[in-house]
Design a protein around this motif. Sequence first.
Motif, short mmCIF file in Angstrom:
data_model
loop_
_atom_site.label_atom_id
_atom_site.label_comp_id
_atom_site.label_asym_id
_atom_site.label_seq_id
_atom_site.Cartn_x
_atom_site.Cartn_y
_atom_site.Cartn_z
N GLN A 1 -2.36 -3.45 2.89
CA GLN A 1 -2.35 -2.16 3.94
C GLN A 1 -2.15 -2.46 5.50
N PRO B 1 3.62 -1.71 5.52
CA PRO B 1 2.91 -2.73 4.87
C PRO B 1 3.97 -3.88 4.11
N ARG C 1 0.32 4.25 -2.80
CA ARG C 1 -0.30 5.58 -2.01
C ARG C 1 0.53 6.59 -2.48
N ASN D 1 -8.85 3.28 2.23
CA ASN D 1 -9.09 1.71 2.16
C ASN D 1 -9.18 1.20 3.64
N GLY E 1 0.75 -1.37 -0.11
CA GLY E 1 -0.16 -0.27 0.20
C GLY E 1 0.83 1.13 -0.16
N ASN F 1 -1.41 3.77 5.97
CA ASN F 1 -1.48 3.73 4.43
C ASN F 1 -3.18 3.33 4.06
N ALA F 2 -3.66 2.59 4.61
CA ALA F 2 -5.13 2.38 4.57
C ALA F 2 -5.92 3.65 4.67
#
Length: 473
Positions: free
Chosen positions: A325, A352, A266, A335, A262, A329-330
């Motif tokens: 993720q 991640p 991103r 996400n 992730g 970062n999620a």
Amino acid sequence: MTDSLFRPFETHLDRESAREILKSTLIGAEDGELFLERSRSEVLSFDDGRLRTSSFDASEGFGLRAVQGERVGYAHATEISEQAMRRAAGTVRLAVQAGGGPLCAAPPATNRRLYSDHNPLSDSSFPAKIDILREIDAYARGLDRRVVQVSATIAASHQEVVILRAEGPDVSDSRPMVRMNVSVIVEQDGQRQTGYVGGGGRYGLGGMLEPSHWQPLVREALRIAVVNLAAIPAPAGVMDVALGAGWPGILLHEAVGHGLEGDFNRKGTSAFAGLMGQRIAAPGVTVLDDGTIPDRRGSISIDDEGTPSGKNTLIEDGILIGYMQDRQNARLSGNAPTGNGRRQSFAHAPMPRMTNTYMLGGDVDPKDMLCDMKDGIYAVGFGGGQVDITNGKFVFSCTEAYQVKNGKVGAPVKGATLIGDGATALQQIRAIGNDMRLDDGMGNCGKQGQWVPVGVGQPSLLIGGLTVGGSAT
């Protein structure tokens, strides 16, 4: 959380005091935790008829983290005490600005346990392990007079982690790990070749020390070494390449897996960034990252943020449908966390990372796959490799490979390297075998200076038009 896992830390740190410090540290932050770790590990290596290495490591400490947007404050210490935690909190607070928050919801709780909490270091005495290593050495030398050197390693570790959050719940995990490696060197007519095998997982040492386990490992290492004695220089050029099942999935892990983490996506630095929902692989290609397989080397009951591990589909029938993720970062990409927030130890912040990454099998008999090859190589073993995450370009060396001409597997080849990029290789998969299997439990993954245990797997594959670097023209 069971009190037994927190008990080793209670000698130096009161849980409620720790929680109050954590709460004050996270004022204005969106996320954060106190990660406590206690680990023990032992490695015994027998080489060339004598014990070469005997090491035991015991460590414990904490990592304190606060997250606000892309800002991360992190501090760690090997001294587990209220005083050390207050000092760490002062450092972590520097990354948190006023006006942030509120704190995100904690990960969902789980009672799932994918492996025993038994400590494998207690399964056998030191003298008994030395005797096993000595037996391995003697057994290998007795199999073939060409054996000139034998190396064997027995390793075991036990990691206990407790993760405290400001509002709870607290979560914990007890993680065993064992591994055995065997290397055999043979010599004939002045030429030396090496065969190497290894494996393990999250279970006890008992079965691994039985002859029924280690004798096949020795025979396999010897077989690989003897095969390479007869190897001819590898051809070079663009050709079809067939990959064996299992450990060759390390190419998938490196060339594709890292690009689906992730943080890289991103930030737009992955070759797969911005391709969600698009075709990135040939039809039939389905790739998962699955941390829920019992007793596997790459499995985790919870990740190092406390999120339960998941069985996450990344590519489905050639279409990119998911990334791996962690929580930060999620959140920043809109996400959900996937249970892939991992760290090497308390001295490292999570990021991640993969767990067990593999491709599902197809419906092609591997023998038919090889019959369709006109001119190429069949690679069943890999050694080291290098990958550039930004473009997916890779270079992998083969430790066991064979020449294929007109559907016939011929002589073994030496010096073969596979050169290409992950995105193109995925598109050029022409056949997927029905023999998917996971590796034997020998993978370690490095990222930004952190190492974590992982698993890989795949069925046999036929890839068209890979560049093979070799010593023959």
